[in-house]
Design a protein around this motif. Structure first.
Motif, PDB file in Angstrom:
ATOM      1  N   TYR A 168       0.824  -1.173   0.088  1.00 11.34           N
ATOM      2  CA  TYR A 168      -0.021   0.078   0.101  1.00 11.34           C
ATOM      3  C   TYR A 168       0.793   1.245   0.038  1.00 11.34           C
ATOM      4  O   TYR A 168       0.632   2.041  -0.707  1.00 11.34           O
ATOM      5  CB  TYR A 168      -1.060   0.080   1.100  1.00 11.34           C
ATOM      6  CG  TYR A 168      -1.698  -1.224   1.034  1.00 11.34           C
ATOM      7  CD1 TYR A 168      -3.005  -1.362   0.381  1.00 11.34           C
ATOM      8  CD2 TYR A 168      -1.320  -2.202   1.849  1.00 11.34           C
ATOM      9  CE1 TYR A 168      -3.666  -2.739   0.454  1.00 11.34           C
ATOM     10  CE2 TYR A 168      -2.150  -3.480   2.020  1.00 11.34           C
ATOM     11  CZ  TYR A 168      -3.397  -3.598   1.168  1.00 11.34           C
ATOM     12  OH  TYR A 168      -3.902  -4.768   1.236  1.00 11.34           O
ATOM     13  N   ALA A 169       1.933   1.214   0.836  1.00  9.46           N
ATOM     14  CA  ALA A 169       2.974   2.344   0.776  1.00  9.46           C
ATOM     15  C   ALA A 169       3.599   2.407  -0.450  1.00  9.46           C
ATOM     16  O   ALA A 169       3.688   3.510  -1.160  1.00  9.46           O
ATOM     17  CB  ALA A 169       3.884   2.210   2.030  1.00  9.46           C
ATOM     18  N   GLU A 170       3.851   1.287  -1.116  1.00 12.73           N
ATOM     19  CA  GLU A 170       4.513   1.342  -2.561  1.00 12.73           C
ATOM     20  C   GLU A 170       3.582   1.977  -3.567  1.00 12.73           C
ATOM     21  O   GLU A 170       4.196   2.863  -4.293  1.00 12.73           O
ATOM     22  CB  GLU A 170       4.900  -0.118  -2.992  1.00 12.73           C
ATOM     23  CG  GLU A 170       5.575  -0.128  -4.268  1.00 12.73           C
ATOM     24  CD  GLU A 170       5.885  -1.430  -4.588  1.00 12.73           C
ATOM     25  OE1 GLU A 170       6.808  -1.555  -5.501  1.00 12.73           O
ATOM     26  OE2 GLU A 170       5.380  -2.503  -4.054  1.00 12.73           O
ATOM     27  N   ALA A 171       2.407   1.536  -3.477  1.00 12.58           N
ATOM     28  CA  ALA A 171       1.504   2.163  -4.538  1.00 12.58           C
ATOM     29  C   ALA A 171       1.268   3.667  -4.211  1.00 12.58           C
ATOM     30  O   ALA A 171       1.224   4.323  -5.060  1.00 12.58           O
ATOM     31  CB  ALA A 171       0.063   1.398  -4.173  1.00 12.58           C
ATOM     32  N   PHE A 172       1.478   4.070  -2.794  1.00  5.49           N
ATOM     33  CA  PHE A 172       1.079   5.501  -2.336  1.00  5.49           C
ATOM     34  C   PHE A 172       2.382   6.151  -3.061  1.00  5.49           C
ATOM     35  O   PHE A 172       2.342   7.408  -3.565  1.00  5.49           O
ATOM     36  CB  PHE A 172       0.857   5.686  -0.901  1.00  5.49           C
ATOM     37  CG  PHE A 172       0.603   7.107  -0.766  1.00  5.49           C
ATOM     38  CD1 PHE A 172      -0.647   7.796  -0.701  1.00  5.49           C
ATOM     39  CD2 PHE A 172       1.661   7.968  -0.208  1.00  5.49           C
ATOM     40  CE1 PHE A 172      -0.734   8.957  -0.303  1.00  5.49           C
ATOM     41  CE2 PHE A 172       1.415   9.182  -0.007  1.00  5.49           C
ATOM     42  CZ  PHE A 172       0.163   9.948   0.144  1.00  5.49           C
ATOM     43  N   LEU A 173       3.525   5.829  -2.673  1.00  2.00           N
ATOM     44  CA  LEU A 173       4.788   6.300  -3.528  1.00  2.00           C
ATOM     45  C   LEU A 173       4.964   6.618  -4.939  1.00  2.00           C
ATOM     46  O   LEU A 173       5.383   7.452  -5.526  1.00  2.00           O
ATOM     47  CB  LEU A 173       6.210   5.702  -2.817  1.00  2.00           C
ATOM     48  CG  LEU A 173       6.201   5.993  -1.218  1.00  2.00           C
ATOM     49  CD1 LEU A 173       7.068   4.697  -0.693  1.00  2.00           C
ATOM     50  CD2 LEU A 173       6.398   7.267  -1.014  1.00  2.00           C
ATOM     51  N   ILE A 174       4.282   5.584  -5.723  1.00  2.00           N
ATOM     52  CA  ILE A 174       4.262   5.594  -7.045  1.00  2.00           C
ATOM     53  C   ILE A 174       3.272   6.664  -7.359  1.00  2.00           C
ATOM     54  O   ILE A 174       3.568   7.397  -8.371  1.00  2.00           O
ATOM     55  CB  ILE A 174       3.715   4.376  -7.526  1.00  2.00           C
ATOM     56  CG1 ILE A 174       4.701   3.125  -7.595  1.00  2.00           C
ATOM     57  CG2 ILE A 174       3.583   4.319  -9.214  1.00  2.00           C
ATOM     58  CD1 ILE A 174       4.487   1.765  -7.915  1.00  2.00           C
ATOM     59  N   LEU A 175       2.248   6.818  -6.572  1.00  2.00           N
ATOM     60  CA  LEU A 175       1.169   7.871  -7.090  1.00  2.00           C
ATOM     61  C   LEU A 175       1.827   9.234  -6.767  1.00  2.00           C
ATOM     62  O   LEU A 175       1.569  10.284  -7.716  1.00  2.00           O
ATOM     63  CB  LEU A 175       0.151   7.632  -5.875  1.00  2.00           C
ATOM     64  CG  LEU A 175      -1.315   8.529  -6.476  1.00  2.00           C
ATOM     65  CD1 LEU A 175      -1.710   8.571  -7.693  1.00  2.00           C
ATOM     66  CD2 LEU A 175      -2.327   8.622  -5.063  1.00  2.00           C
ATOM     67  N   LEU A 176       2.582   9.461  -5.697  1.00  3.72           N
ATOM     68  CA  LEU A 176       3.193  10.863  -5.527  1.00  3.72           C
ATOM     69  C   LEU A 176       4.209  11.159  -6.787  1.00  3.72           C
ATOM     70  O   LEU A 176       4.310  12.048  -7.084  1.00  3.72           O
ATOM     71  CB  LEU A 176       4.204  10.495  -4.283  1.00  3.72           C
ATOM     72  CG  LEU A 176       3.245  10.386  -2.905  1.00  3.72           C
ATOM     73  CD1 LEU A 176       4.204  10.710  -1.696  1.00  3.72           C
ATOM     74  CD2 LEU A 176       2.280  11.750  -2.994  1.00  3.72           C
ATOM     75  N   ASP A 177       5.003   9.962  -7.306  1.00  2.79           N
ATOM     76  CA  ASP A 177       5.795   9.799  -8.441  1.00  2.79           C
ATOM     77  C   ASP A 177       5.144  10.401  -9.736  1.00  2.79           C
ATOM     78  O   ASP A 177       5.413  11.600 -10.231  1.00  2.79           O
ATOM     79  CB  ASP A 177       6.509   9.102  -8.619  1.00  2.79           C
ATOM     80  CG  ASP A 177       7.643   9.021 -10.047  1.00  2.79           C
ATOM     81  OD1 ASP A 177       8.170  10.037 -10.080  1.00  2.79           O
ATOM     82  OD2 ASP A 177       7.411   8.188 -10.467  1.00  2.79           O
ATOM     83  N   ARG A 178       3.980   9.955  -9.864  1.00  2.72           N
ATOM     84  CA  ARG A 178       3.053  10.176 -10.978  1.00  2.72           C
ATOM     85  C   ARG A 178       2.358  11.407 -10.851  1.00  2.72           C
ATOM     86  O   ARG A 178       2.109  12.083 -11.967  1.00  2.72           O
ATOM     87  CB  ARG A 178       1.986   9.042 -11.479  1.00  2.72           C
ATOM     88  CG  ARG A 178       2.534   7.729 -11.485  1.00  2.72           C
ATOM     89  CD  ARG A 178       3.353   7.594 -12.774  1.00  2.72           C
ATOM     90  NE  ARG A 178       3.416   6.159 -13.092  1.00  2.72           N
ATOM     91  CZ  ARG A 178       4.407   5.417 -12.695  1.00  2.72           C
ATOM     92  NH1 ARG A 178       5.466   6.274 -11.944  1.00  2.72           N
ATOM     93  NH2 ARG A 178       4.776   4.307 -12.924  1.00  2.72           N
ATOM     94  N   LEU A 179       2.033  11.952  -9.885  1.00  2.00           N
ATOM     95  CA  LEU A 179       1.422  13.288  -9.598  1.00  2.00           C
ATOM     96  C   LEU A 179       2.564  14.496  -9.472  1.00  2.00           C
ATOM     97  O   LEU A 179       2.187  15.459  -9.193  1.00  2.00           O
ATOM     98  CB  LEU A 179       0.566  13.353  -8.568  1.00  2.00           C
ATOM     99  CG  LEU A 179      -0.620  12.568  -8.320  1.00  2.00           C
ATOM    100  CD1 LEU A 179      -1.295  12.408  -7.105  1.00  2.00           C
ATOM    101  CD2 LEU A 179      -1.542  12.901  -9.478  1.00  2.00           C
TER     102      LEU A 179
END
Length: 194
Positions: A168-179
């Motif tokens: 879940y943290a990994e997905a959130f950090l990917i989201l931060l990168d994409r945004l």
């Protein structure tokens, strides 16, 4: 500070902090008010303090003597006190990790509504937020404002390391990168030169 906060909760926060300080019980402000204290965006309206588990009984005694209602809920990671219906969580095991002396050293001494108190570091707040996500609770909308408003104060390498076992943290950090909130060092390396 970025926005108005509930004055009743602020007074309760100050009263609890004063009792803990006078009693010399080690503590730190956590949760949404810690984000607020760091100058970040805080969306929910509760008060969280972290304490060591061995200080739980004494903290409850001192707060009870000061007029707070005490509640020991069935959860085995926190206790609660109430001030005219306003709830304060005293958390001794956030995200299944015990609060230790080291936890309480990872703080900044900040003035919170005119009272100096230890406040969890922005990095530790982000780690706790990411490790709280699970299959039962995964609302990234609660973490995005924190990440955006405190991003310069957060050690993102440490966040990645301390949350690496959480998908879940990994997905959130990917989201931060994409945004484009916080670039992922891996994607930065992949785009160099090409």
């Amino acid at each position: 500070m970025p926005h108005r906060v509930d004055e009743g909760l602020v007074n309760t926060l100050k009263r609890v902090a004063a009792v803990l300080k006078q009693s010399e019980i080690p503590f730190a402000l956590g949760g949404s008010f810690a984000v607020y204290a760091h100058g970040g965006h805080s969306s929910d309206h509760d008060v969280d303090f972290v304490i060591r588990e061995q200080d739980r009984g004494r903290a409850l005694e001192e707060l009870s003597s000061a007029g707070f209602e005490v509640e020991q809920p069935p959860e085995d990671w926190l206790v609660k006190v109430f001030d005219e219906g306003r709830m304060v969580d005293l958390i001794y095991r956030p995200v299944d990790l015990p609060v230790t002396d080291e936890t309480l050293r990872d703080t900044s001494m900040l003035s919170v509504e005119a009272i100096n108190m230890p406040v969890l570091s922005a990095t530790q707040l982000m780690v706790h937020k990411l490790l709280s996500y699970s299959q039962h609770h995964c609302d990234f909308a609660t973490g995005l404002p924190v990440a955006r408003s405190l991003r310069e104060q957060i050690d993102w390498d440490r966040v990645r390391k301390e949350t690496e076992k959480s998908p879940y943290a990994e997905a959130f950090l990917i989201l931060l990168d994409r945004l484009d909130v916080v670039p992922d060092p891996e994607s930065a390396r992949l785009t160099v030169g090409g």
